[in-house]
Design a protein around this motif. Structure first.
Motif, PDB file in Angstrom:
ATOM      1  N   GLY A 161      -5.503   8.521 -15.821  1.00 42.17           N
ATOM      2  CA  GLY A 161      -5.618   9.413 -14.681  1.00 42.17           C
ATOM      3  C   GLY A 161      -6.614   8.964 -13.635  1.00 42.17           C
ATOM      4  N   LYS A 162      -7.360   7.895 -13.901  1.00 45.23           N
ATOM      5  CA  LYS A 162      -8.343   7.398 -12.956  1.00 45.23           C
ATOM      6  C   LYS A 162      -7.697   6.393 -11.997  1.00 45.23           C
ATOM      7  CE  LYS A 162     -12.097   7.887 -16.315  1.00 45.23           C
ATOM      8  NZ  LYS A 162     -13.154   7.166 -17.082  1.00 45.23           N
ATOM      9  N   PRO A 163      -8.155   6.345 -10.765  1.00 47.69           N
ATOM     10  CA  PRO A 163      -7.597   5.380  -9.804  1.00 47.69           C
ATOM     11  C   PRO A 163      -7.760   3.945 -10.301  1.00 47.69           C
ATOM     12  CG  PRO A 163      -8.883   7.042  -8.671  1.00 47.69           C
ATOM     13  CD  PRO A 163      -9.164   7.221 -10.138  1.00 47.69           C
ATOM     14  N   THR A 164      -6.700   3.175 -10.159  1.00 46.19           N
ATOM     15  CA  THR A 164      -6.742   1.775 -10.566  1.00 46.19           C
ATOM     16  C   THR A 164      -5.687   1.003  -9.772  1.00 46.19           C
ATOM     17  OG1 THR A 164      -6.698   0.245 -12.448  1.00 46.19           O
ATOM     18  CG2 THR A 164      -5.072   2.009 -12.442  1.00 46.19           C
ATOM     19  N   THR A 165      -5.892  -0.289  -9.671  1.00 48.65           N
ATOM     20  CA  THR A 165      -4.940  -1.153  -8.970  1.00 48.65           C
ATOM     21  C   THR A 165      -4.383  -2.171  -9.954  1.00 48.65           C
ATOM     22  OG1 THR A 165      -6.107  -0.917  -6.867  1.00 48.65           O
ATOM     23  CG2 THR A 165      -4.605  -2.796  -7.098  1.00 48.65           C
ATOM     24  N   VAL A 166      -3.066  -2.231 -10.026  1.00 49.80           N
ATOM     25  CA  VAL A 166      -2.405  -3.176 -10.925  1.00 49.80           C
ATOM     26  C   VAL A 166      -1.396  -3.972 -10.109  1.00 49.80           C
ATOM     27  CG1 VAL A 166      -1.025  -3.479 -13.014  1.00 49.80           C
ATOM     28  CG2 VAL A 166      -2.652  -1.574 -12.865  1.00 49.80           C
ATOM     29  N   LYS A 167      -1.523  -5.282 -10.140  1.00 46.31           N
ATOM     30  CA  LYS A 167      -0.563  -6.139  -9.449  1.00 46.31           C
ATOM     31  C   LYS A 167       0.485  -6.591 -10.470  1.00 46.31           C
ATOM     32  CE  LYS A 167      -1.812  -8.911  -6.172  1.00 46.31           C
ATOM     33  NZ  LYS A 167      -2.350 -10.054  -5.384  1.00 46.31           N
ATOM     34  N   THR A 180      13.531 -18.094 -13.431  1.00 44.58           N
ATOM     35  CA  THR A 180      13.279 -16.881 -12.660  1.00 44.58           C
ATOM     36  C   THR A 180      14.353 -16.791 -11.587  1.00 44.58           C
ATOM     37  OG1 THR A 180      10.889 -16.931 -13.034  1.00 44.58           O
ATOM     38  CG2 THR A 180      11.677 -15.685 -11.124  1.00 44.58           C
ATOM     39  N   TRP A 181      15.207 -15.788 -11.695  1.00 47.28           N
ATOM     40  CA  TRP A 181      16.309 -15.675 -10.753  1.00 47.28           C
ATOM     41  C   TRP A 181      15.868 -15.008  -9.457  1.00 47.28           C
ATOM     42  CZ3 TRP A 181      19.705 -18.901 -12.249  1.00 47.28           C
ATOM     43  CH2 TRP A 181      19.988 -19.093 -13.602  1.00 47.28           C
ATOM     44  N   THR A 182      15.023 -14.021  -9.582  1.00 45.97           N
ATOM     45  CA  THR A 182      14.467 -13.343  -8.408  1.00 45.97           C
ATOM     46  C   THR A 182      13.250 -12.549  -8.861  1.00 45.97           C
ATOM     47  OG1 THR A 182      14.944 -11.870  -6.548  1.00 45.97           O
ATOM     48  CG2 THR A 182      15.924 -11.285  -8.655  1.00 45.97           C
ATOM     49  N   GLU A 183      12.282 -12.414  -7.959  1.00 44.88           N
ATOM     50  CA  GLU A 183      11.027 -11.775  -8.356  1.00 44.88           C
ATOM     51  C   GLU A 183      10.337 -11.210  -7.118  1.00 44.88           C
ATOM     52  OE1 GLU A 183       8.108 -13.339 -11.676  1.00 44.88           O
ATOM     53  OE2 GLU A 183       7.615 -14.288  -9.750  1.00 44.88           O
ATOM     54  N   GLN A 184       9.736 -10.058  -7.287  1.00 46.71           N
ATOM     55  CA  GLN A 184       8.956  -9.448  -6.219  1.00 46.71           C
ATOM     56  C   GLN A 184       7.577  -9.075  -6.758  1.00 46.71           C
ATOM     57  OE1 GLN A 184       9.177  -8.807  -3.029  1.00 46.71           O
ATOM     58  NE2 GLN A 184      11.284  -9.438  -2.616  1.00 46.71           N
ATOM     59  N   THR A 185       6.547  -9.290  -5.943  1.00 45.19           N
ATOM     60  CA  THR A 185       5.196  -8.899  -6.308  1.00 45.19           C
ATOM     61  C   THR A 185       4.877  -7.551  -5.668  1.00 45.19           C
ATOM     62  OG1 THR A 185       4.481 -11.202  -6.489  1.00 45.19           O
ATOM     63  CG2 THR A 185       2.758  -9.524  -6.216  1.00 45.19           C
ATOM     64  N   LEU A 186       4.394  -6.620  -6.482  1.00 43.93           N
ATOM     65  CA  LEU A 186       4.028  -5.299  -5.993  1.00 43.93           C
ATOM     66  C   LEU A 186       2.599  -4.982  -6.402  1.00 43.93           C
ATOM     67  CD1 LEU A 186       7.217  -5.094  -7.171  1.00 43.93           C
ATOM     68  CD2 LEU A 186       6.996  -2.838  -6.165  1.00 43.93           C
ATOM     69  N   THR A 187       1.844  -4.436  -5.481  1.00 44.84           N
ATOM     70  CA  THR A 187       0.494  -3.970  -5.781  1.00 44.84           C
ATOM     71  C   THR A 187       0.563  -2.460  -5.973  1.00 44.84           C
ATOM     72  OG1 THR A 187      -0.489  -5.746  -4.495  1.00 44.84           O
ATOM     73  CG2 THR A 187      -1.878  -3.833  -4.978  1.00 44.84           C
ATOM     74  N   LEU A 188       0.288  -2.019  -7.198  1.00 43.75           N
ATOM     75  CA  LEU A 188       0.417  -0.605  -7.539  1.00 43.75           C
ATOM     76  C   LEU A 188      -0.953   0.063  -7.448  1.00 43.75           C
ATOM     77  CD1 LEU A 188       2.669  -0.918 -10.741  1.00 43.75           C
ATOM     78  CD2 LEU A 188       3.363  -0.965  -8.321  1.00 43.75           C
ATOM     79  N   GLN A 189      -1.095   0.946  -6.475  1.00 46.04           N
ATOM     80  CA  GLN A 189      -2.295   1.766  -6.365  1.00 46.04           C
ATOM     81  C   GLN A 189      -2.043   3.036  -7.172  1.00 46.04           C
ATOM     82  OE1 GLN A 189      -5.011   0.746  -4.890  1.00 46.04           O
ATOM     83  NE2 GLN A 189      -4.283  -0.975  -3.651  1.00 46.04           N
ATOM     84  N   LEU A 190      -2.582   3.073  -8.382  1.00 45.06           N
ATOM     85  CA  LEU A 190      -2.257   4.150  -9.318  1.00 45.06           C
ATOM     86  C   LEU A 190      -3.349   5.206  -9.367  1.00 45.06           C
ATOM     87  CD1 LEU A 190      -0.869   2.008 -12.288  1.00 45.06           C
ATOM     88  CD2 LEU A 190       0.366   2.933 -10.314  1.00 45.06           C
ATOM     89  N   THR A 191      -2.889   6.455  -9.503  1.00 45.24           N
ATOM     90  CA  THR A 191      -3.809   7.582  -9.657  1.00 45.24           C
ATOM     91  C   THR A 191      -3.252   8.488 -10.750  1.00 45.24           C
ATOM     92  OG1 THR A 191      -2.673   9.008  -8.062  1.00 45.24           O
ATOM     93  CG2 THR A 191      -4.296   7.465  -7.178  1.00 45.24           C
ATOM     94  N   SER A 192      -3.761   9.689 -10.823  1.00 45.16           N
ATOM     95  CA  SER A 192      -3.278  10.646 -11.813  1.00 45.16           C
ATOM     96  C   SER A 192      -1.920  11.227 -11.438  1.00 45.16           C
ATOM     97  CB  SER A 192      -4.282  11.789 -11.975  1.00 45.16           C
ATOM     98  OG  SER A 192      -4.448  12.482 -10.747  1.00 45.16           O
ATOM     99  N   GLU A 193      -1.507  11.050 -10.186  1.00 43.05           N
ATOM    100  CA  GLU A 193      -0.228  11.570  -9.729  1.00 43.05           C
ATOM    101  C   GLU A 193       0.855  10.487  -9.822  1.00 43.05           C
ATOM    102  OE1 GLU A 193       0.170  14.751  -8.848  1.00 43.05           O
ATOM    103  OE2 GLU A 193      -1.965  15.038  -9.349  1.00 43.05           O
ATOM    104  N   TRP A 194       2.037  10.939 -10.146  1.00 43.59           N
ATOM    105  CA  TRP A 194       3.162  10.010 -10.169  1.00 43.59           C
ATOM    106  C   TRP A 194       3.521   9.582  -8.745  1.00 43.59           C
ATOM    107  CZ3 TRP A 194       5.189   7.787 -14.399  1.00 43.59           C
ATOM    108  CH2 TRP A 194       4.977   8.388 -15.640  1.00 43.59           C
TER     109      TRP A 194
END
Length: 671
Positions: A161-167, A180-194
């Motif tokens: 539930g704590k803010p965190t960043t996961v790439k 690797t056929w196809t790939e995308q990089t996403l930076t996930l800014q995560l919190t307690s909310e979906w």
């Protein structure tokens, strides 16, 4: 049944003097074999058309098939083991999911649910800081990778539930990770909310096979972890629907008049709690709980009510809407004094689809569909008179029928019952049997009373070869895995009989349609279309069904045969279009040898057959037990085109071949 070598047959189509100015009696001396005399004046109008029956869930034909979603168990709903009556939410597993990284843990949790409908999610954590971390999905027997856009979406939050960043990197990979056929990089800014994350990816090349996986993974460690749910990946779909493009196009190519949805047994469910409740099959997929599958796994209901209706509409067809009638496959029925809520649900469903204003129309519009649907047919129940007929069917069916008829008098109401249950507006009879049974049923409807009860055959199929005389055709040794040539010809013979009685029989549909060839995903054979993650194969029976759709008639012409069709093994149906601009002759030769026939059109008219635009369609083969399979998809396929030069003679006769084991359709323009 033994095969025989190809031989030549002659079909002499002799049009009488009133049409061509030719002495028909003189031409009769040249006739050989079967002689058919066709009345040039139609005897009755035909309402017959080929239909479709999309039986949801069976053979992974919707989730894993027609529904284009590629991720298997996208919301962790698939239960362990075979389907049961347990329809409780949150009982799913990690089926089709595996971890990325030796130190990764995938833990299912009911904490912090995404929604009431999707209570279970997965927490992805790792004890290693410098090791890849994530999860992999194996799809429905892998993934087909092509140079096309794939749309990805998923929901994520932080585990604690704590803010965190996961790439993370999300993509499609070969199962051994070498490509690797196809790939995308996403930076996930995560919190307690979906939060929902979206991306698209387009491979630059096709994979050589479907031995591929989808993964969401980090390069090193998961930090404090990520909680995921509703992971979705879609390829391009058919005409903007949610349908898999090749499968939906194959259905559309049969030119169906009606499409029966949702599926038969899956409409009922294995228990009363697992019935198809339409309110759980509309709106945001995040709020669709789904239900236990009748045949396999879990129904996501992603291919829900509006998705079904939209696809059918874009096919140029209409739905036959299935209504749950208070009976489920555990042979339990809703008590008479408790039917009220189910009847009310059926009425609300119809208001939702048909109302032009009011709360139900507003709700439909809020889901993106402002205009009402064109709906004229409703089927009440599914074979649920069979086991409980003495006690529950008589008290269940009339209240549904009467309530719907009162609220929507414009609708045709179809009872899922055999033709022996007379007195209904319409019935839906189902027939599964052997080739010999279907051939013998050619004249089955000829003597049925014309008392106002319409008939539909919205489930039919040859399911057993009959070669071993099995006491039980459903479980015997001769149960078919795929439709055979003789099975398809027997079905064609049956359809000729239905078409000849098109004033009584208004439609027919092969069942089931889909068979997922991935091991473990199919429960019923044979089926109309086989497929896996990347391919689809049309059965011989498919081409028979398609042929009737492509060559529909509006008027029925009576035919007098010199030899009874069953004795000759040569079956017929002759019809014309509404404008009288063409006549269509359909002939099935079920014998292992070629046959000759003479077809003569007698009676008034004054029109002449024109060679310009005359067409021939033909399906034939030398092996009665041949099938189209994934390994041999084109064993028996039809050929069509213009009649050969000189086939239509100046005297009005038509010279053509009727090979052994064949279905031939000739369309002749009238000028």
């Amino acid at each position: 049944m033994r095969s025989s070598s190809f031989a030549l047959a002659t079909l002499a189509l002799t049009l009488g003097q009133s049409l061509l100015g030719v002495d028909a009696a003189a031409l009769d001396t040249r006739a050989s074999g079967q002689q058919l005399t066709v009345n040039a004046t139609p005897s009755k109008k035909s309402q017959f058309g080929v239909d479709l029956f999309i039986e949801t869930n069976i053979n992974s034909g919707t989730d894993g098939g027609l529904y284009a979603e590629l991720i298997n168990n996208r919301a962790f709903q698939v239960p362990a083991g075979a389907p049961t009556g347990n329809n409780a939410l949150g009982q799913g597993t990690l089926a089709s999911w595996s971890k990325v990284g030796a130190s990764t843990s995938l833990d299912l949790t009911l904490q912090n649910p995404l929604s009431h409908a999707l209570p279970k999610s997965v927490a992805v954590t790792s004890s290693a800081k410098n090791e890849a971390c994530g999860l992999t999905n194996s799809g429905y027997g892998g993934f087909s990778v092509k140079p096309q856009k794939y749309d990805l979406s998923f929901y994520a939050r932080s585990v604690d539930g704590k803010p965190t960043t996961v790439k993370v990197k999300a993509g499609l990979y070969s199962a051994d990770r070498s490509r690797t056929w196809t790939e995308q990089t996403l930076t996930l800014q995560l919190t307690s909310e979906w939060k929902q994350f979206k991306a698209s990816m387009t491979p630059t090349a096709s994979a050589p096979d479907t031995n591929n996986v989808f993964s969401i993974k980090t390069a090193a460690g998961c930090g404090s972890g990520m909680q995921l749910n509703l992971v979705s990946l879609f390829p391009p779909t058919w005409k903007g629907t949610v349908a898999r493009a090749d499968l939906a196009q194959a259905l559309a190519d049969t030119k169906p008049v009606l499409v029966r949805v949702p599926g038969g047994n899956d409409l009922e469910g294995n228990s009363i709690s697992a019935w198809f409740n339409w309110t759980n099959a509309v709106g945001d997929v995040k709020n669709r709980p789904g239900r236990i599958g009748t045949w396999i796994g879990w129904n996501t209901e992603g291919f829900g009510l509006l998705e079904m209706m939209d696809m059918i509409e874009k096919m140029g067809a209409q739905a036959v809407l299935g209504i749950y009638a208070g009976y489920s496959l555990d042979k339990k029925a809703v008590p008479k004094d408790q039917l009220g809520p189910y009847i009310e649900s059926a009425l609300n469903q119809l208001h939702f689809l048909l109302d032009t204003s009011g709360k139900w129309a507003d709700l439909r519009a809020s889901y993106g569909r402002a205009a009402p649907y064109k709906l004229e047919h409703v089927e009440i129940g599914n074979e649920d008179w069979i086991y409980n007929a003495p006690d529950s069917w008589p008290y269940r069916y009339p209240p549904f029928r009467d309530a719907i008829a009162k609220a929507f008098p414009q609708l045709e109401l179809i009872a899922s019952s055999p033709y022996s249950f007379q007195g209904q507006q319409a019935i839906d009879q189902h027939d599964y049997n052997t080739p010999s049974w279907f051939i013998d049923a050619y004249d089955k409807m000829d003597s049925w009373p014309r008392n106002g009860t319409k008939i539909y055959e919205l489930e039919y199929a040859v399911i057993n070869s009959g070669l071993t005389n099995d006491a039980d055709i459903y479980s015997g040794k001769s149960r078919l895995q795929h439709p055979t040539l003789i099975a398809a010809l027997a079905e064609a013979t049956f359809l000729l009989g239905a078409e000849r009685n098109g004033d009584l029989c208004h439609g027919a549909a092969y069942a089931p349609i889909f068979m997922n060839e991935v091991p473990g995903l199919t429960q019923w054979t044979p089926d109309l279309i086989s497929f896996d993650a990347g391919r689809s194969v049309k059965s011989i029976s498919y081409y028979v069904q398609q042929a009737f759709g492509m060559h529909r008639i509006d008027n029925i012409h009576d035919v007098k045969a010199s030899t009874p069709p069953k004795q000759a093994g040569l079956f017929h149906s002759v019809g014309s279009d509404a404008a009288g601009s063409r006549i269509t002759v359909k002939l099935v030769n079920t014998k292992s040898s070629a046959q000759s026939a003479s077809v003569r059109l007698s009676g008034g008219g004054g029109k002449k057959v024109s060679a310009a635009g005359a067409q021939q369609w033909q399906l034939s083969g030398s092996n009665a037990q041949a099938s189209n399979t994934m390994g041999q998809p084109n064993t028996v396929v039809p050929k069509s085109g213009a009649l050969p030069a000189g086939a239509l003679q100046n005297d009005g006769s038509l010279q053509m071949t009727l090979p052994p084991y064949s279905f031939t359709i000739v369309t002749l323009p009238l000028a």
